[in-house]
Design a protein around this motif. Structure first.
Motif: not given
Length: 394
Positions: A104-128
């Motif tokens: 069961s999912v307790h909580s969630r957050m989401r970050h949208r990108f204006p264009s397809p992200p690089s792996a580094a951009e996805s990692v940075a957003a996920a870490a934040g």
């Protein structure tokens, strides 16, 4: 020969894992049910459950005794003290969730990108997002690790993304990158394979040993396959890329012929904000059905071929594919029947995912659950698999 201490410890850890596995899949089981399932005696079950409760993996409670003769057996359930961080990078966004044992999912957050992200951009957003999400968890929450469900071919042993076609990632060490960014142990696998696991354990595939799961998302179409109760991964772990099959007319890949972008354009027009699946379904139900009918025919033809190859008893459709099946159920079924061989198609149920937007987060968490089951004794101890969230106490 008398067993030595290390053998006894290995047996204890194995039995702890069996209890965690049963409680995770069953969500709530009585001690007596655990005794029957494991074949262990009651005193051993009591000791194991007590240790798991002390480690923050399970809790015990008593069901209502009204109308019950005799002493009731305590009910063992997943504890909310231990959570798993789940990450789902996509073509247009990254989602992070905190998932409990029991799926069961307790909580969630989401970050949208204006264009397809690089792996580094996805990692940075996920870490934040992880920092913010953990800060909002109850004080003392144990984080057992991070699982990542990514739309890509993944080398599971080290979490390297070999190829993510829509994202444009090639040989990205995603697990290592996210572990360095967060300090947590990270495990990565293909999103649709993990979605198949989640649906089989907690959703529309419960109790089904022969199952095809197809996921439709912003990054395309992926699939997972379970036959004889076992996930089918292939020699390199890359099986299930149904979106890149060429069973369509003119040799167009399935995920190019059946796409979310085309459905969104029909329902909302170009340039409109990307809707969730519920909004997409409502809009498509009131729109011109030419495109949905065309896509349902292509999908049905592809499913017919898959059924001929795998002979499943159930096909589960997630994401926008579930939306398409809900809009065009008769046409989809007729087309599948046309292309599937009669005996293989007999009795096949085509159904929609039951887990909705939680699906890939629950699937990603399974990667960490595997490690917890393998060694529950590591939880609650200072180690690389268990850390405690102390910020943002509620």
């Amino acid at each position: 020969m008398k067993p030595n201490g290390s053998n006894l410890d290995a047996v204890r850890r194995h039995n702890l894992g069996r209890i965690v596995d049963l409680v995770h899949r069953g969500r709530s089981l009585s001690r007596s049910a655990l005794t029957r399932s494991t074949g262990l005696n009651r005193s051993t079950i009591a000791a194991l459950v007590t240790e798991l409760a002390e480690r923050g993996l399970v809790t015990e409670s008593f069901a209502s005794t009204e109308g019950v003769v005799g002493r009731p057996s305590p009910v063992v359930s997943p504890s909310e003290r231990t959570m798993i961080l789940a990450v789902n990078p996509e073509f247009d966004a990254v989602t992070v969730g905190a998932v409990l044992l029991g799926g069961s999912v307790h909580s969630r957050m989401r970050h949208r990108f204006p264009s397809p992200p690089s792996a580094a951009e996805s990692v940075a957003a996920a870490a934040g997002l992880i920092v913010d999400l953990v800060a909002g968890l109850p004080r003392g929450t144990q984080i057992a690790g991070v699982g990542v469900a990514v739309p890509a071919l993944v080398r599971a042993e080290d979490g390297v993304v070999r190829l993510a076609p829509r994202l444009g990632w090639v040989d990205e060490p995603l697990a290592e990158m996210l572990a360095q960014a967060t300090g947590y142990p990270v495990y990565v696998d293909n999103d649709a394979s993990l979605g198949a696991r989640a649906e089989r354990h907690f959703g529309a595939g419960r109790g089904i040993d022969d199952l095809i799961y197809l996921n439709g998302g912003a990054s395309g179409i992926g699939g997972g396959l379970v036959l004889g109760g076992r996930p089918i991964r292939g020699a390199g772990g890359y099986a299930g890329e149904f979106g890149h099959t060429f069973g369509t007319e003119g040799g167009v890949p399935l995920e190019d012929a059946v796409s979310r972008d085309a459905l969104v354009a029909v329902a909302f027009g170009p340039g409109d904000p990307v809707p969730d699946d519920a909004a997409l379904e409502r809009a498509l139900a009131e729109s011109d059905r030419v495109v949905t009918a065309e896509q349902a025919r292509v999908l049905g033809r592809a499913l017919g071929g898959m059924i001929n190859i795998a002979n499943p008893s159930r096909v589960v459709l997630g994401g926008f594919l579930g939306v398409l099946a809900a809009i065009e159920p008769e046409l989809l079924a007729e087309t599948v029947a046309r292309y599937a061989l009669g005996p293989a198609e007999e009795g096949v149920q085509i159904t929609r995912s039951e887990l909705g937007e939680d699906l890939l987060l629950i699937g990603a968490a399974e990667l960490v659950v595997d490690r917890v089951i393998a060694d529950p004794a590591r939880i609650g101890e200072p180690s690389e698999i268990a850390r405690v969230a102390t910020a943002g106490a509620k």
